[in-house]
Motif scaffolding. Structure first.
Motif, PDB file in Angstrom:
ATOM      1  N   ALA A 173     -24.591  12.797  24.129  1.00 16.93           N
ATOM      2  CA  ALA A 173     -25.465  13.097  22.994  1.00 16.93           C
ATOM      3  C   ALA A 173     -25.479  11.939  22.016  1.00 16.93           C
ATOM      4  O   ALA A 173     -26.515  11.624  21.422  1.00 16.93           O
ATOM      5  CB  ALA A 173     -25.002  14.381  22.310  1.00 16.93           C
ATOM      6  N   ALA A 174     -24.344  11.283  21.840  1.00 13.39           N
ATOM      7  CA  ALA A 174     -24.272  10.153  20.915  1.00 13.39           C
ATOM      8  C   ALA A 174     -25.142   8.997  21.394  1.00 13.39           C
ATOM      9  O   ALA A 174     -25.827   8.341  20.596  1.00 13.39           O
ATOM     10  CB  ALA A 174     -22.820   9.705  20.755  1.00 13.39           C
TER      11      ALA A 174
ATOM     12  N   LEU B  59     -31.176  17.770  26.877  1.00 11.52           N
ATOM     13  CA  LEU B  59     -30.112  17.422  27.830  1.00 11.52           C
ATOM     14  C   LEU B  59     -30.113  18.461  28.941  1.00 11.52           C
ATOM     15  O   LEU B  59     -30.265  19.660  28.689  1.00 11.52           O
ATOM     16  CB  LEU B  59     -28.749  17.380  27.140  1.00 11.52           C
ATOM     17  CG  LEU B  59     -28.490  16.201  26.193  1.00 11.52           C
ATOM     18  CD1 LEU B  59     -27.251  16.450  25.357  1.00 11.52           C
ATOM     19  CD2 LEU B  59     -28.355  14.901  26.974  1.00 11.52           C
ATOM     20  N   TRP B  60     -29.936  17.989  30.186  1.00 12.09           N
ATOM     21  CA  TRP B  60     -29.942  18.916  31.323  1.00 12.09           C
ATOM     22  C   TRP B  60     -29.117  18.359  32.457  1.00 12.09           C
ATOM     23  O   TRP B  60     -29.092  17.146  32.699  1.00 12.09           O
ATOM     24  CB  TRP B  60     -31.382  19.151  31.802  1.00 12.09           C
ATOM     25  CG  TRP B  60     -31.508  20.215  32.851  1.00 12.09           C
ATOM     26  CD1 TRP B  60     -30.860  21.420  32.889  1.00 12.09           C
ATOM     27  CD2 TRP B  60     -32.327  20.177  34.027  1.00 12.09           C
ATOM     28  NE1 TRP B  60     -31.238  22.141  33.995  1.00 12.09           N
ATOM     29  CE2 TRP B  60     -32.144  21.400  34.713  1.00 12.09           C
ATOM     30  CE3 TRP B  60     -33.222  19.233  34.539  1.00 12.09           C
ATOM     31  CZ2 TRP B  60     -32.803  21.702  35.900  1.00 12.09           C
ATOM     32  CZ3 TRP B  60     -33.889  19.530  35.727  1.00 12.09           C
ATOM     33  CH2 TRP B  60     -33.682  20.754  36.391  1.00 12.09           C
ATOM     34  N   HIS B  61     -28.451  19.277  33.152  1.00  7.94           N
ATOM     35  CA  HIS B  61     -27.698  18.923  34.363  1.00  7.94           C
ATOM     36  C   HIS B  61     -28.391  19.586  35.546  1.00  7.94           C
ATOM     37  O   HIS B  61     -28.159  20.763  35.842  1.00  7.94           O
ATOM     38  CB  HIS B  61     -26.258  19.410  34.269  1.00  7.94           C
ATOM     39  CG  HIS B  61     -25.321  18.682  35.178  1.00  7.94           C
ATOM     40  ND1 HIS B  61     -25.589  18.461  36.520  1.00  7.94           N
ATOM     41  CD2 HIS B  61     -24.104  18.104  34.956  1.00  7.94           C
ATOM     42  CE1 HIS B  61     -24.593  17.805  37.070  1.00  7.94           C
ATOM     43  NE2 HIS B  61     -23.681  17.562  36.146  1.00  7.94           N
ATOM     44  N   PRO B  62     -29.276  18.857  36.242  1.00  8.88           N
ATOM     45  CA  PRO B  62     -30.073  19.496  37.298  1.00  8.88           C
ATOM     46  C   PRO B  62     -29.267  19.933  38.510  1.00  8.88           C
ATOM     47  O   PRO B  62     -29.775  20.714  39.332  1.00  8.88           O
ATOM     48  CB  PRO B  62     -31.076  18.401  37.680  1.00  8.88           C
ATOM     49  CG  PRO B  62     -30.436  17.119  37.286  1.00  8.88           C
ATOM     50  CD  PRO B  62     -29.608  17.429  36.077  1.00  8.88           C
ATOM     51  N   HIS B  63     -28.027  19.468  38.640  1.00  5.63           N
ATOM     52  CA  HIS B  63     -27.241  19.802  39.817  1.00  5.63           C
ATOM     53  C   HIS B  63     -26.033  20.662  39.470  1.00  5.63           C
ATOM     54  O   HIS B  63     -25.113  20.797  40.280  1.00  5.63           O
ATOM     55  CB  HIS B  63     -26.788  18.523  40.532  1.00  5.63           C
ATOM     56  CG  HIS B  63     -27.918  17.632  40.927  1.00  5.63           C
ATOM     57  ND1 HIS B  63     -28.180  16.430  40.300  1.00  5.63           N
ATOM     58  CD2 HIS B  63     -28.890  17.778  41.868  1.00  5.63           C
ATOM     59  CE1 HIS B  63     -29.250  15.871  40.843  1.00  5.63           C
ATOM     60  NE2 HIS B  63     -29.691  16.669  41.794  1.00  5.63           N
TER      61      HIS B  63
ATOM     62  N   ARG C  29     -31.245  22.011  27.517  1.00  4.82           N
ATOM     63  CA  ARG C  29     -30.886  22.336  26.131  1.00  4.82           C
ATOM     64  C   ARG C  29     -31.719  21.481  25.178  1.00  4.82           C
ATOM     65  O   ARG C  29     -31.691  20.245  25.249  1.00  4.82           O
ATOM     66  CB  ARG C  29     -29.396  22.076  25.903  1.00  4.82           C
ATOM     67  CG  ARG C  29     -28.499  22.936  26.797  1.00  4.82           C
ATOM     68  CD  ARG C  29     -27.026  22.742  26.469  1.00  4.82           C
ATOM     69  NE  ARG C  29     -26.181  23.393  27.455  1.00  4.82           N
ATOM     70  CZ  ARG C  29     -24.852  23.377  27.440  1.00  4.82           C
ATOM     71  NH1 ARG C  29     -24.222  22.723  26.445  1.00  4.82           N
ATOM     72  NH2 ARG C  29     -24.155  23.985  28.380  1.00  4.82           N
ATOM     73  N   LEU C  30     -32.419  22.160  24.300  1.00  4.52           N
ATOM     74  CA  LEU C  30     -33.250  21.499  23.302  1.00  4.52           C
ATOM     75  C   LEU C  30     -32.470  21.405  22.005  1.00  4.52           C
ATOM     76  O   LEU C  30     -31.962  22.415  21.498  1.00  4.52           O
ATOM     77  CB  LEU C  30     -34.546  22.283  23.086  1.00  4.52           C
ATOM     78  CG  LEU C  30     -35.421  22.430  24.341  1.00  4.52           C
ATOM     79  CD1 LEU C  30     -36.568  23.387  24.076  1.00  4.52           C
ATOM     80  CD2 LEU C  30     -35.948  21.083  24.794  1.00  4.52           C
ATOM     81  N   LEU C  31     -32.371  20.189  21.477  1.00  3.67           N
ATOM     82  CA  LEU C  31     -31.517  19.938  20.327  1.00  3.67           C
ATOM     83  C   LEU C  31     -32.278  19.187  19.237  1.00  3.67           C
ATOM     84  O   LEU C  31     -33.123  18.341  19.509  1.00  3.67           O
ATOM     85  CB  LEU C  31     -30.292  19.112  20.744  1.00  3.67           C
ATOM     86  CG  LEU C  31     -29.398  19.754  21.815  1.00  3.67           C
ATOM     87  CD1 LEU C  31     -28.415  18.737  22.365  1.00  3.67           C
ATOM     88  CD2 LEU C  31     -28.655  20.954  21.235  1.00  3.67           C
ATOM     89  N   ALA C  32     -31.945  19.529  17.996  1.00  6.74           N
ATOM     90  CA  ALA C  32     -32.497  18.818  16.845  1.00  6.74           C
ATOM     91  C   ALA C  32     -31.669  17.579  16.575  1.00  6.74           C
ATOM     92  O   ALA C  32     -30.587  17.385  17.140  1.00  6.74           O
ATOM     93  CB  ALA C  32     -32.504  19.734  15.626  1.00  6.74           C
ATOM     94  N   GLY C  33     -32.192  16.720  15.680  1.00  7.46           N
ATOM     95  CA  GLY C  33     -31.470  15.530  15.268  1.00  7.46           C
ATOM     96  C   GLY C  33     -31.400  15.459  13.761  1.00  7.46           C
ATOM     97  O   GLY C  33     -31.850  16.366  13.040  1.00  7.46           O
ATOM     98  N   ALA C  34     -30.852  14.374  13.269  1.00  6.42           N
ATOM     99  CA  ALA C  34     -30.667  14.223  11.830  1.00  6.42           C
ATOM    100  C   ALA C  34     -31.988  14.251  11.065  1.00  6.42           C
ATOM    101  O   ALA C  34     -32.041  14.673   9.909  1.00  6.42           O
ATOM    102  CB  ALA C  34     -29.912  12.924  11.540  1.00  6.42           C
TER     103      ALA C  34
ATOM    104  N   GLN D  13     -22.513  17.870  18.378  1.00  8.75           N
ATOM    105  CA  GLN D  13     -21.843  17.872  19.677  1.00  8.75           C
ATOM    106  C   GLN D  13     -21.997  16.514  20.360  1.00  8.75           C
ATOM    107  O   GLN D  13     -22.611  16.412  21.421  1.00  8.75           O
ATOM    108  CB  GLN D  13     -22.381  18.998  20.568  1.00  8.75           C
ATOM    109  CG  GLN D  13     -23.832  19.325  20.365  1.00  8.75           C
ATOM    110  CD  GLN D  13     -24.206  20.659  20.964  1.00  8.75           C
ATOM    111  OE1 GLN D  13     -23.609  21.133  21.938  1.00  8.75           O
ATOM    112  NE2 GLN D  13     -25.211  21.286  20.399  1.00  8.75           N
ATOM    113  N   PRO D  14     -21.446  15.462  19.750  1.00 11.74           N
ATOM    114  CA  PRO D  14     -21.656  14.100  20.269  1.00 11.74           C
ATOM    115  C   PRO D  14     -21.059  13.873  21.655  1.00 11.74           C
ATOM    116  O   PRO D  14     -21.465  12.937  22.351  1.00 11.74           O
ATOM    117  CB  PRO D  14     -20.970  13.217  19.218  1.00 11.74           C
ATOM    118  CG  PRO D  14     -19.968  14.118  18.562  1.00 11.74           C
ATOM    119  CD  PRO D  14     -20.594  15.472  18.552  1.00 11.74           C
TER     120      PRO D  14
END
Length: 663
Positions: A16-17, A38-42, A50-55, A77-78
């Protein structure tokens, strides 16, 4: 217009960082919002993407109940990591509501990060609704998603009139669709690594934030740049291992079998029509009418925005034409506000050779627009130059100070979108060098009239001599003999080509470099530059207009001049001194006095990289002409910013950049 990043790194998941750093490097392209995926296809345990906001994600986005509402914050969640990551920076222009946030999701399946504008999105929306599609937003992004879901990538992209670069994740097919607009208006860079790793970004500086990227200068590309200037149409860049995704192409990337990207073209420039067609007044009238109609509608579509708009006005034919047609459209729409125009001028005694303020003023007076002027000064160039080089990622031909300061002024006035005149010369034969091509290949019946017309003018003696000599040589020994002689004499361009062939060559090469300048210098200030001359309908029409209507009666770009003659001051419509956002670089770097000559010398002497590049090219820095010394300057500053300075801190970009000029 926005900035996008994409990462697929199955062997070493992207954190994430890292995703935040990549997207953060593009903040100037999208200061209004940011979103991430972010996604783990396997790994089924990871769950859906996962859809995440930022600063910089507004609170309204996090509170809106959209299907793509962020479910957490990236900075909280860096250490979260996944093989697939997507990031988006938004410059809000169409549908300013939280519903325009990205990554945008459709049917729980398609997830897109998209940079650009689909100008005909309203018409496409109506067509899709008739087919049963339903929409939640007024955004062109949602229209793009629905179009691809309905028609597939090839047919959907063929229907879109606009500029774009995007990455579209399909979780059902486990693929990523990558695409770039027909003409390469929007940049998209690629890095490939071991194990199928793939990184994409709107700018190279974002790719450099990923720990997998260990780039170095490309010796071959830097040498080519020094000898021939920037070549933004080529796949390779000045960064080893970082390439450009080709304009007018799309590719599907499989997450399960991540092999080589195989881009496929979805558009081809139409072939030329009858190149020997003689000039006909009746046909000319029809072509002028069609040209004006298409250009005016291109302007109409590009006025679609929910933010303030303006026009970059140089005082030349092309930008003045756009300004005039914007005025027409504003009146037709019943909009009372005055159009804002923005111009760089040079009124000082030593820099007047680059000044177009007289023509700017005539256009402003006739149209009744609100004129904004900026005057770049030599003392500001060193600092501005560093920001410009950092913004462009790759070294340009010169200093670009006119466009740089024009867009700075646009940002200072709170305008977010400009309509600009780029792209006309390479379609309408606006450069004087095309006269040679016309005379070499003109039908014998038309040749005497064309020669007589150009003989009355200053500066065309060489073109006439080459044209007549080439015409004779072509008829006696063939085109190959003309090409061989031109190469032996090191003529710029190739007079052996027909006008249509020369235009097609420049359209696919030189123009892409100019489009890169337009995107990067505007987005450096968080401004979107829209280019009506790059409307696909107009491009396809002009590709089929015979040369007799582009070069006629001693005039280059005759069709454009004649079509807009009644809407512009006559001395603007029929200007002969083409300048094209000129910069007084000779006065700054070589004049007497030379305010920047010492600075240029210091920069070159202080750069071991530039000196090595010059030596490898067999180039004497002291004796090199100014254009080559400016390339060396750009190469020196580029290398220092991207490879020498500790941690590659770069330079501040966006609306907060410093600017000290007379405005």
């Amino acid at each position: 217009m926005c900035g996008i990043v994409f990462a697929y790194t199955p062997a070493a998941p992207t954190t994430a960082a890292t995703l935040a750093a990549m997207a953060g490097a593009l903040r100037h392209r999208g200061p209004d919002d940011e979103g991430h995926l972010l996604w783990h296809p396997h790994d089924a345990a990871f769950g859906p993407p996962r859809l995440l906001a930022g600063a910089d994600t507004p609170a309204t986005v996090q509170q809106a109940h959209t299907p793509w509402q962020p479910q957490g914050r990236l900075e909280e969640q860096p250490r979260l990591a996944a093989p697939l990551a997507m990031g988006h920076r938004r410059l809000a222009i169409v549908d300013l509501s939280p519903w325009g946030h990205q990554p945008m999701v459709r049917a729980g399946r398609w997830h897109v990060v998209y940079n650009g504008e689909i100008y005909n999105h309203i018409e496409l929306r109506a067509e899709l609704e008739a087919l049963g599609q339903r929409f939640l937003t007024h955004s062109d992004t949602e229209v793009l998603l629905a179009a691809i879901a309905t028609w597939g990538p090839q047919a959907a992209l063929a229907r879109c009139n606009g500029m774009w670069a995007f990455a579209l994740l399909d979780t059902e097919r486990r693929t990523v669709l990558i695409a770039r607009d027909r003409f390469g208006v929007k940049p998209l860079y690629v890095w490939r690594g071991e194990g199928g790793a793939l990184l994409l970004a709107s700018e190279i500086k974002a790719l450099l934030q990923h720990p997998a990227v260990r780039s170095a200068p490309s010796t071959a590309a830097c040498a080519a740049y020094l000898q021939r200037g920037p070549q933004a149409w080529r796949e390779e860049t000045e960064f080893a291992g970082i390439t450009r995704f080709p304009a007018g192409h799309f590719a599907e990337f499989s997450l399960d079998a991540p092999g080589a990207l195989q881009p496929r073209a979805f558009w081809h420039r139409p072939p030329a029509a009858n190149t020997d067609e003689p000039f006909s007044p009746q046909r000319a009238q029809a072509l002028c009418g069609r040209y004006a109609e298409l250009l005016e509608d291109a302007v109409r579509l590009r006025l679609r925005a929910d933010v303030r708009l303006g026009t970059a006005l140089s005082g030349g034919l092309d930008s003045s034409s756009i300004a005039a047609l914007v005025n027409t459209q504003l009146r037709a729409a019943g909009r009372d506000e005055k159009q804002e125009t923005f111009s760089s001028v040079y009124r000082g005694a030593t820099v007047r050779s680059a000044d177009e303020s007289t023509f700017v003023e005539r256009v402003v007076q006739q149209l009744g627009v609100r004129s904004n002027l900026v005057e770049p000064v030599a003392s500001e160039v060193p600092r501005a130059h560093e920001h410009m080089v950092w913004a462009l990622d790759t070294p340009p031909a010169g200093t670009l100070m006119s466009s740089w300061h024009t867009f700075a002024l646009v940002a200072r006035r709170g305008v977010v979108v400009t309509l600009d005149g780029q792209g006309a010369d390479e379609q309408l034969a606006g450069y004087s060098r095309y006269v040679r091509n016309r005379l070499v290949h003109a039908p014998l019946a038309a040749l005497p009239g064309e020669v007589r017309a150009f003989m009355k003018l200053q500066g065309f003696g060489s073109a006439i001599a080459i044209g007549l000599g080439g015409q004779l040589l072509r008829r006696v020994a063939g085109r190959g003999a003309v090409a061989a002689l031109a190469a032996r004499l090191r003529m710029g361009g190739d007079p052996a080509r027909t006008v249509d062939e020369a235009l097609a060559q420049d359209f696919h090469t030189h123009l892409q470099t100019l489009l890169l300048y337009g995107d990067k210098t505007a987005m450096a200030w968080s401004v979107e530059s829209r280019m009506p001359f790059m409307d696909v309908r107009l491009v396809e029409f002009l590709a089929t207009v015979p040369p007799a209507y582009k070069i006629h009666g001693g005039w280059t770009k005759w069709l454009a001049r004649q079509a807009l003659d009644a809407r512009l001051p006559r001395d603007v419509a029929w200007r002969r001194d083409k300048m094209g956002w000129a910069v007084p670089e000779p006065a700054w770097f070589e004049g007497a006095p030379s305010p920047l000559g010492t600075w240029l010398q210091q920069q070159l002497q202080g750069s071991a990289f530039a000196q090595q590049a010059a030596a490898s090219a067999g180039l004497s820095i002291a004796q090199a002409p100014l254009p080559q010394r400016l390339r060396l300057l750009n190469l020196a500053v580029w290398h220092r910013l991207f490879f020498e300075e500790a941690g590659r801190p770069g330079r501040l970009l966006g609306r907060g950049m410093p600017l000290q000029v007379t405005a």
